[in-house]
Design a protein around this motif. Structure first.
Motif, PDB file in Angstrom:
ATOM      1  N   ALA A  46      10.735  10.207 -16.074  1.00  0.00           N
ATOM      2  CA  ALA A  46       9.458  10.317 -15.347  1.00  0.00           C
ATOM      3  C   ALA A  46       9.418   9.323 -14.185  1.00  0.00           C
ATOM      4  N   THR A  47       9.878   8.108 -14.432  1.00  0.00           N
ATOM      5  CA  THR A  47       9.892   7.099 -13.370  1.00  0.00           C
ATOM      6  C   THR A  47      10.884   7.498 -12.282  1.00  0.00           C
ATOM      7  N   THR A  48      12.025   8.078 -12.710  1.00  0.00           N
ATOM      8  CA  THR A  48      12.999   8.585 -11.739  1.00  0.00           C
ATOM      9  C   THR A  48      12.323   9.581 -10.797  1.00  0.00           C
ATOM     10  N   GLN A  49      11.566  10.506 -11.343  1.00  0.00           N
ATOM     11  CA  GLN A  49      10.868  11.498 -10.506  1.00  0.00           C
ATOM     12  C   GLN A  49       9.928  10.826  -9.514  1.00  0.00           C
ATOM     13  N   SER A  50       9.213   9.794  -9.970  1.00  0.00           N
ATOM     14  CA  SER A  50       8.247   9.165  -9.062  1.00  0.00           C
ATOM     15  C   SER A  50       8.964   8.391  -7.951  1.00  0.00           C
ATOM     16  N   ILE A  51      10.105   7.797  -8.281  1.00  0.00           N
ATOM     17  CA  ILE A  51      10.877   7.096  -7.239  1.00  0.00           C
ATOM     18  C   ILE A  51      11.483   8.104  -6.266  1.00  0.00           C
ATOM     19  N   LEU A  52      11.950   9.243  -6.782  1.00  0.00           N
ATOM     20  CA  LEU A  52      12.513  10.267  -5.898  1.00  0.00           C
ATOM     21  C   LEU A  52      11.449  10.815  -4.953  1.00  0.00           C
ATOM     22  N   SER A  53      10.216  10.984  -5.473  1.00  0.00           N
ATOM     23  CA  SER A  53       9.189  11.505  -4.561  1.00  0.00           C
ATOM     24  C   SER A  53       8.815  10.453  -3.521  1.00  0.00           C
ATOM     25  N   LEU A  54       8.894   9.194  -3.905  1.00  0.00           N
ATOM     26  CA  LEU A  54       8.680   8.130  -2.913  1.00  0.00           C
ATOM     27  C   LEU A  54       9.778   8.166  -1.828  1.00  0.00           C
ATOM     28  N   LEU A  55      11.024   8.351  -2.253  1.00  0.00           N
ATOM     29  CA  LEU A  55      12.128   8.418  -1.273  1.00  0.00           C
ATOM     30  C   LEU A  55      11.945   9.620  -0.340  1.00  0.00           C
ATOM     31  N   LYS A  56      11.491  10.729  -0.910  1.00  0.00           N
ATOM     32  CA  LYS A  56      11.242  11.921  -0.088  1.00  0.00           C
ATOM     33  C   LYS A  56      10.151  11.639   0.954  1.00  0.00           C
ATOM     34  N   ASN A  57       9.085  10.952   0.518  1.00  0.00           N
ATOM     35  CA  ASN A  57       8.019  10.573   1.464  1.00  0.00           C
ATOM     36  C   ASN A  57       8.553   9.682   2.583  1.00  0.00           C
ATOM     37  N   ILE A  58       9.392   8.741   2.202  1.00  0.00           N
ATOM     38  CA  ILE A  58       9.971   7.817   3.179  1.00  0.00           C
ATOM     39  C   ILE A  58      10.786   8.593   4.211  1.00  0.00           C
ATOM     40  N   ASP A  99       0.836  -1.184   0.000  1.00  0.00           N
ATOM     41  CA  ASP A  99       0.000   0.000   0.000  1.00  0.00           C
ATOM     42  C   ASP A  99       0.886   1.254   0.000  1.00  0.00           C
ATOM     43  N   TRP A 100       1.907   1.222   0.823  1.00  0.00           N
ATOM     44  CA  TRP A 100       2.808   2.364   0.976  1.00  0.00           C
ATOM     45  C   TRP A 100       3.483   2.745  -0.336  1.00  0.00           C
ATOM     46  N   VAL A 101       3.877   1.733  -1.102  1.00  0.00           N
ATOM     47  CA  VAL A 101       4.571   2.036  -2.359  1.00  0.00           C
ATOM     48  C   VAL A 101       3.602   2.091  -3.546  1.00  0.00           C
ATOM     49  N   GLY A 102       2.302   1.994  -3.274  1.00  0.00           N
ATOM     50  CA  GLY A 102       1.308   2.171  -4.322  1.00  0.00           C
ATOM     51  C   GLY A 102       1.148   0.990  -5.272  1.00  0.00           C
ATOM     52  N   LEU A 103       1.463  -0.230  -4.791  1.00  0.00           N
ATOM     53  CA  LEU A 103       1.401  -1.388  -5.689  1.00  0.00           C
ATOM     54  C   LEU A 103       0.626  -2.574  -5.112  1.00  0.00           C
ATOM     55  N   LYS A 104      -0.447  -2.259  -4.413  1.00  0.00           N
ATOM     56  CA  LYS A 104      -1.286  -3.297  -3.808  1.00  0.00           C
ATOM     57  C   LYS A 104      -1.714  -4.360  -4.819  1.00  0.00           C
ATOM     58  N   LEU A 157       6.847  -6.855 -14.068  1.00  0.00           N
ATOM     59  CA  LEU A 157       6.756  -5.491 -13.525  1.00  0.00           C
ATOM     60  C   LEU A 157       7.657  -4.556 -14.324  1.00  0.00           C
ATOM     61  N   SER A 158       7.268  -3.268 -14.391  1.00  0.00           N
ATOM     62  CA  SER A 158       8.124  -2.256 -15.020  1.00  0.00           C
ATOM     63  C   SER A 158       9.304  -1.954 -14.094  1.00  0.00           C
ATOM     64  N   GLY A 159      10.290  -1.246 -14.617  1.00  0.00           N
ATOM     65  CA  GLY A 159      11.450  -0.882 -13.803  1.00  0.00           C
ATOM     66  C   GLY A 159      11.053  -0.119 -12.546  1.00  0.00           C
ATOM     67  N   GLY A 160      10.173   0.859 -12.701  1.00  0.00           N
ATOM     68  CA  GLY A 160       9.725   1.659 -11.556  1.00  0.00           C
ATOM     69  C   GLY A 160       8.997   0.811 -10.524  1.00  0.00           C
ATOM     70  N   GLN A 161       8.191  -0.117 -11.013  1.00  0.00           N
ATOM     71  CA  GLN A 161       7.469  -0.998 -10.088  1.00  0.00           C
ATOM     72  C   GLN A 161       8.432  -1.922  -9.351  1.00  0.00           C
ATOM     73  N   LYS A 162       9.442  -2.420 -10.071  1.00  0.00           N
ATOM     74  CA  LYS A 162      10.439  -3.290  -9.413  1.00  0.00           C
ATOM     75  C   LYS A 162      11.155  -2.523  -8.305  1.00  0.00           C
ATOM     76  N   GLN A 163      11.507  -1.264  -8.611  1.00  0.00           N
ATOM     77  CA  GLN A 163      12.214  -0.496  -7.582  1.00  0.00           C
ATOM     78  C   GLN A 163      11.299  -0.238  -6.382  1.00  0.00           C
ATOM     79  N   ARG A 164      10.006  -0.003  -6.641  1.00  0.00           N
ATOM     80  CA  ARG A 164       9.064   0.186  -5.532  1.00  0.00           C
ATOM     81  C   ARG A 164       8.982  -1.062  -4.654  1.00  0.00           C
ATOM     82  N   ILE A 165       8.979  -2.230  -5.298  1.00  0.00           N
ATOM     83  CA  ILE A 165       8.933  -3.486  -4.530  1.00  0.00           C
ATOM     84  C   ILE A 165      10.238  -3.644  -3.729  1.00  0.00           C
TER      85      ILE A 165
HETATM   86  P1  ADP Z   1       6.037   2.786 -13.686  1.00  0.00           P
HETATM   87  O1  ADP Z   1       7.394   2.182 -13.617  1.00  0.00           O
HETATM   88  O2  ADP Z   1       5.000   1.845 -14.202  1.00  0.00           O
HETATM   89  O3  ADP Z   1       6.004   4.121 -14.348  1.00  0.00           O
HETATM   90  P2  ADP Z   1       5.838   4.222 -11.186  1.00  0.00           P
HETATM   91  O4  ADP Z   1       7.043   3.963 -10.390  1.00  0.00           O
HETATM   92  O5  ADP Z   1       5.721   5.522 -11.899  1.00  0.00           O
HETATM   93  O6  ADP Z   1       5.586   2.982 -12.171  1.00  0.00           O
HETATM   94  O7  ADP Z   1       4.544   4.120 -10.233  1.00  0.00           O
HETATM   95  C1  ADP Z   1       4.113   2.887  -9.675  1.00  0.00           C
HETATM   96  C2  ADP Z   1       2.815   3.085  -8.888  1.00  0.00           C
HETATM   97  O8  ADP Z   1       2.980   3.881  -7.706  1.00  0.00           O
HETATM   98  C3  ADP Z   1       1.747   3.767  -9.688  1.00  0.00           C
HETATM   99  O9  ADP Z   1       0.542   3.056  -9.497  1.00  0.00           O
HETATM  100  C4  ADP Z   1       1.655   5.190  -9.126  1.00  0.00           C
HETATM  101  O10 ADP Z   1       0.350   5.707  -9.207  1.00  0.00           O
HETATM  102  C5  ADP Z   1       2.057   5.002  -7.668  1.00  0.00           C
HETATM  103  N1  ADP Z   1       2.769   6.209  -7.132  1.00  0.00           N
HETATM  104  C6  ADP Z   1       3.378   7.173  -7.864  1.00  0.00           C
HETATM  105  N2  ADP Z   1       3.987   8.081  -7.078  1.00  0.00           N
HETATM  106  C7  ADP Z   1       3.781   7.692  -5.793  1.00  0.00           C
HETATM  107  C8  ADP Z   1       4.171   8.209  -4.492  1.00  0.00           C
HETATM  108  N3  ADP Z   1       4.921   9.313  -4.344  1.00  0.00           N
HETATM  109  N4  ADP Z   1       3.805   7.513  -3.396  1.00  0.00           N
HETATM  110  C9  ADP Z   1       3.068   6.383  -3.510  1.00  0.00           C
HETATM  111  N5  ADP Z   1       2.655   5.866  -4.696  1.00  0.00           N
HETATM  112  C10 ADP Z   1       2.988   6.489  -5.821  1.00  0.00           C
END
Ligand code: ADP
Ligand code: ADP
Length: 232
Positions: free
Chosen positions: A174-186, A126-131, A141-149
């Motif tokens: 774009a995926t880099t940005q989403s992982i960075l914002s996840l790290l910031k949240n953490i 839930d925390w990483v958005g991949l329930k 899984l995509s690269g971004g999803q793998k890193q989230r896991i």
């Molecule tokens: P992809 O590699 O498919 O682009 P992302 O890493 O961008 O995947 O995002 C994976 C999932 O996490 C998506 O369902 C997205 O909506 C969700 N997500 C994106 N940003 C955040 C965040 N800061 N915190 C939690 N979940 C997020």
């Protein structure tokens, strides 16, 4: 929280001597994000691997959470490492395990019972958005999803410090940005101190409180983002 004092690391391969780190002193204050940048071969990877003693410095001291890691027994070190999470460029997920089973692995190693493991894995997904990816294998899984896991897996045991070794280097912008914002949240919400290494300027500009610049095994500059990037 993390303090490296006068670290040197010399590799000697069949008489071929490399001074990977020369007298490096760096601290990461509790609750901060510190980034180390530098070109390939500068010593960044060796430096971050010294923080959990994946690499043992030739000399110097490593303090994490107030403990001098170099003085710990193997058993004590194993305990100390539970407080130090690490993520990698190539994610290092086990391909034979689903996303959920990957996250569960550190909990199994920690003898957490099945019911509590299930609960924790769901929380982390839930925390990483991949329930919805719990039962997927990494290959799907995509690269971004793998890193989230991988991030969820390293959070499983509630580390106090997170080490990021080029964690976004294999990802598109774009995926880099989403992982960075996840790290910031953490960092903000879980109060986890982060040390990251990267060769990408944008990464450190975006999320780091402080930056150190490495060149040829030496820290040549330290400061906050404004200080480092205001230089000509
Ligand atoms: P992809 O590699 O498919 O682009 P992302 O890493 O961008 O995947 O995002 C994976 C999932 O996490 C998506 O369902 C997205 O909506 C969700 N997500 C994106 N940003 C955040 C965040 N800061 N915190 C939690 N979940 C997020
Ligand atoms: P970076 O992460 O900045 O690319 P590294 O820490 O990987 O730099 O490498 C720093 C220097 O140490 C390089 O010259 C590299 O070849 C050398 N080095 C790293 N690991 C080893 C090793 N296990 N054996 C010998 N030399 C190494």
């Amino acid at each position: 929280m993390v303090e490296l004092k006068k670290i040197t690391k010399t590799f000697n391969q069949k008489g071929n001597v490399t001074h990977a780190l020369c007298d490096v002193t760096l601290s990461v204050p509790k609750g901060k994000i510190v980034g180390v940048i530098g070109e390939s071969g500068a010593g960044k990877s060796t430096l971050i691997r010294c923080v959990n003693l994946l690499e043992r410095p030739t000399s110097g001291e490593v303090y994490v959470n107030g403990e001098n890691l170099m003085r710990l027994s193997q058993k004590q070190l194993a305990l100390a490492r539970k407080n130090i999470g690490m993520i990698f460029q190539h994610f290092n997920l086990l391909s034979s395990r689903t996303a959920g089973e990957n996250i569960s692995l550190p909990l199994e190693l920690n003898h957490i019972d099945k019911k509590d493991r299930e609960k924790r894995v769901d929380e982390l997904l839930d925390w990483v958005g991949l329930k919805d990816k719990k039962n997927e294998y990494p290959a799907n899984l995509s690269g971004g999803q793998k890193q989230r896991i991988a991030i969820a897996r390293t959070l499983a045991n509630n580390p106090k410090v997170l080490l990021s070794d080029e964690a976004t280097s294999a990802l598109d912008p774009a995926t880099t940005q989403s992982i960075l914002s996840l790290l910031k949240n953490i960092n903000k919400e879980l109060n986890i101190t982060i040390l990251l290494i990267t060769h990408e300027m944008d990464v450190v500009k975006n999320i780091c409180d402080n930056i150190a610049v490495m060149n040829s095994g030496k820290l040549i500059e330290k400061g906050n983002v404004a200080e480092i990037f205001s230089h000509p």
